[in-house]
Design a protein around this motif. Structure first.
Motif, short mmCIF file in Angstrom:
data_model
loop_
_atom_site.label_atom_id
_atom_site.label_comp_id
_atom_site.label_asym_id
_atom_site.label_seq_id
_atom_site.Cartn_x
_atom_site.Cartn_y
_atom_site.Cartn_z
N VAL A 138 -3.42 -0.95 -9.21
CA VAL A 138 -2.35 -0.57 -10.13
C VAL A 138 -1.53 -1.79 -10.52
N GLY A 139 -1.17 -2.60 -9.53
CA GLY A 139 -0.39 -3.79 -9.81
C GLY A 139 -1.14 -4.78 -10.67
N ALA A 140 -2.45 -4.92 -10.43
CA ALA A 140 -3.25 -5.87 -11.21
C ALA A 140 -3.33 -5.46 -12.67
N PHE A 141 -3.62 -4.18 -12.93
CA PHE A 141 -3.73 -3.74 -14.31
C PHE A 141 -2.36 -3.66 -14.99
N THR A 142 -1.31 -3.32 -14.24
CA THR A 142 0.04 -3.34 -14.82
C THR A 142 0.40 -4.75 -15.25
N GLY A 143 0.09 -5.73 -14.40
CA GLY A 143 0.35 -7.12 -14.75
C GLY A 143 -0.44 -7.55 -15.97
N LEU A 144 -1.69 -7.09 -16.08
CA LEU A 144 -2.50 -7.43 -17.25
C LEU A 144 -1.89 -6.86 -18.52
N ARG A 199 5.51 -5.82 9.63
CA ARG A 199 6.28 -5.63 8.39
C ARG A 199 7.03 -6.90 8.07
N VAL A 200 6.78 -7.46 6.90
CA VAL A 200 7.46 -8.68 6.45
C VAL A 200 7.92 -8.46 5.01
N SER A 201 9.23 -8.52 4.81
CA SER A 201 9.81 -8.34 3.47
C SER A 201 9.33 -7.06 2.81
N GLY A 202 9.25 -5.99 3.59
CA GLY A 202 8.88 -4.69 3.05
C GLY A 202 7.40 -4.49 2.84
N GLN A 203 6.57 -5.44 3.27
CA GLN A 203 5.12 -5.32 3.09
C GLN A 203 4.41 -5.42 4.43
N ASP A 204 3.27 -4.74 4.51
CA ASP A 204 2.44 -4.84 5.72
C ASP A 204 1.62 -6.12 5.66
N THR A 214 -10.26 1.66 0.60
CA THR A 214 -10.17 2.03 -0.81
C THR A 214 -8.80 2.58 -1.14
N VAL A 215 -8.26 3.44 -0.28
CA VAL A 215 -6.93 4.01 -0.51
C VAL A 215 -5.88 2.89 -0.54
N ARG A 216 -6.02 1.94 0.39
CA ARG A 216 -5.07 0.83 0.43
C ARG A 216 -5.20 -0.09 -0.78
N ALA A 217 -6.38 -0.08 -1.41
CA ALA A 217 -6.60 -0.96 -2.56
C ALA A 217 -5.98 -0.41 -3.84
N VAL A 218 -5.68 0.89 -3.88
CA VAL A 218 -5.17 1.51 -5.11
C VAL A 218 -3.88 0.85 -5.59
N PRO A 219 -2.86 0.65 -4.73
CA PRO A 219 -1.65 -0.03 -5.22
C PRO A 219 -1.93 -1.43 -5.76
N GLN A 220 -2.88 -2.14 -5.15
CA GLN A 220 -3.22 -3.47 -5.64
C GLN A 220 -3.86 -3.40 -7.02
#
Length: 377
Positions: free
Chosen positions: A263-269, A176-181, A255-261
């Motif tokens: 979401v973040g990618a499309f939110t940023g777009l 865990r580094v700065s709240g991230q795995d 795949t499950v771990r990729a969902v937040p990424q």
């Protein structure tokens, strides 16, 4: 002319061929799933097109006009009862047959089939990759290459060596580094940020299949006279051989771990779209950027192409499930709203919502293309 030359230099003929194949297969299977779920429920499919634009070839078979169109990217199905129909006076009205006559669950099944197929294809490709090449072992750092004349070469490190411990501490699977795995093998990078004496415990395959372990000790300075120092290695996670079952389980977990990424990618777009920010990032690519990535992958290896195809299908599945009218997710949302209300939306309401959603998707597509092209100026 410089822009055209820049785009041409980024794309290769082989890369363009593979782009057409990967996009074509992914979209074809997506639309085929819509077709199959409609036909299973007795709904007529008027046409099925492989490709977009002007029709080059058409043939009627089993009540459907099968088309091959000019542009090899994309495709579509025209399912009876999804588009407005004309009344006796020639005015458009809400359809009453085919898809429109299905119960809510039947409509959702037809709409969900496409994105679900892309998701299943991504899982199949990932499972094949993990079964053939192994799953990542994040607690081990495999050295992929050593730069000639580098400090690493002087220390005797070689491509294929595996770093299993740093300064006497085993690498963890994740930390865990700065709240991230963070993957444990990235501990190599952390060590090289700290001055002092370091010791790498390295495993090396020897003759006869034996594995030898050795210690590599060295004094290190991250910067000298303000200049960042490089050890001279390129590394990544080691791999562990597994069976198909474990490969599939790892694919699902990935795949499950990729969902937040995603979401973040499309939110940023979307944020960039609404602020008209065309600055580049590595999260979302348009058609030119995707073709460029595929061109680079084609020059590396078939497995690199499989990885790109996997990510593309995951992205297609996720994007089409977004609750935006005009996309599968938006249509599913309208079906569910109608089911909750006890009656569907009026023709005028649904038309206005779908038109707005379609316009938004077209503008978003144009924005992504402009971002793609802007980096060549």
């Amino acid at each position: 002319m410089n822009v055209v030359q820049g785009i041409a230099a980024a794309l290769t003929p082989l890369g363009l061929v593979w782009t057409a194949i990967i996009f074509g297969v992914s979209v074809f299977l997506h639309e085929l799933a819509h077709y199959a779920l409609a036909r299973v429920q007795g709904v007529k499919v008027n046409s099925f097109s492989v490709g977009m634009g002007p029709v080059l070839f058409r043939k009627h078979w089993k009540g459907t006009e099968w088309r091959v169109s000019l542009l090899p990217l994309g495709g579509y199905v025209e399912i009876d009862g999804m588009a407005p129909e004309e009344d006796a006076q020639g005015k458009l009205r809400q359809p009453t047959r085919g898809f429109a006559a299905l119960p809510a669950w039947g409509k959702v099944a037809v709409l969900l089939a496409g994105p679900l197929t892309n998701l299943l294809l991504a899982l199949a490709l990932m499972t094949t990759t993990f079964a053939a090449q192994g799953v990542p072992a994040l607690d081990r750092a495999r050295i992929e290459s050593v730069e000639a004349g580098s400090r690493a070469q002087t220390l005797g490190l070689r491509a294929g060596d595996v770093i299993v411990a740093i300064d006497g501490q085993d690498l963890p699977e994740t930390r865990r580094v700065s709240g991230q795995d963070v993957a444990g093998y990235e501990g190599v990078r952390d060590a090289l940020r700290q001055a002092g004496r370091h010791t790498f415990t390295v495993e090396r395959a020897a003759a006869g299949g034996q594995v030898q372990q050795r210690q590599v000790a060295f004094d290190w300075q991250p910067t000298v006279n303000g200049k960042r120092q490089l050890l001279g290695i390129r590394y990544g996670p080691d791999v562990r051989r597994v069976g198909v079952g474990q490969a599939f389980a790892t694919s699902v977990d990935t795949t499950v771990r990729a969902v937040p990424q995603l979401v973040g990618a499309f939110t940023g777009l979307f944020k960039k779209f609404f602020t008209l920010d065309i600055s580049q990032d590595q999260n979302v690519s348009g058609p030119i950027g995707t073709a460029e990535v595929i061109s680079r992958a084609a020059a590396l290896s078939p497995w690199a192409l499989v990885q790109v195809a996997t990510l593309l299908n995951l992205s297609l599945a996720f994007f089409n499930l977004l609750p935006i009218p005009g996309l599968d997710g938006g249509r599913i949302l309208l079906v569910l709203v109608g089911a909750l209300r006890g009656r569907p939306l009026s023709f005028q309401q649904e038309q206005a919502i779908n038109f707005g959603g379609f316009a938004f998707v077209m503008l978003l597509t144009l924005f992504v293309v402009v971002r793609d092209v802007s980096r060549f100026f």
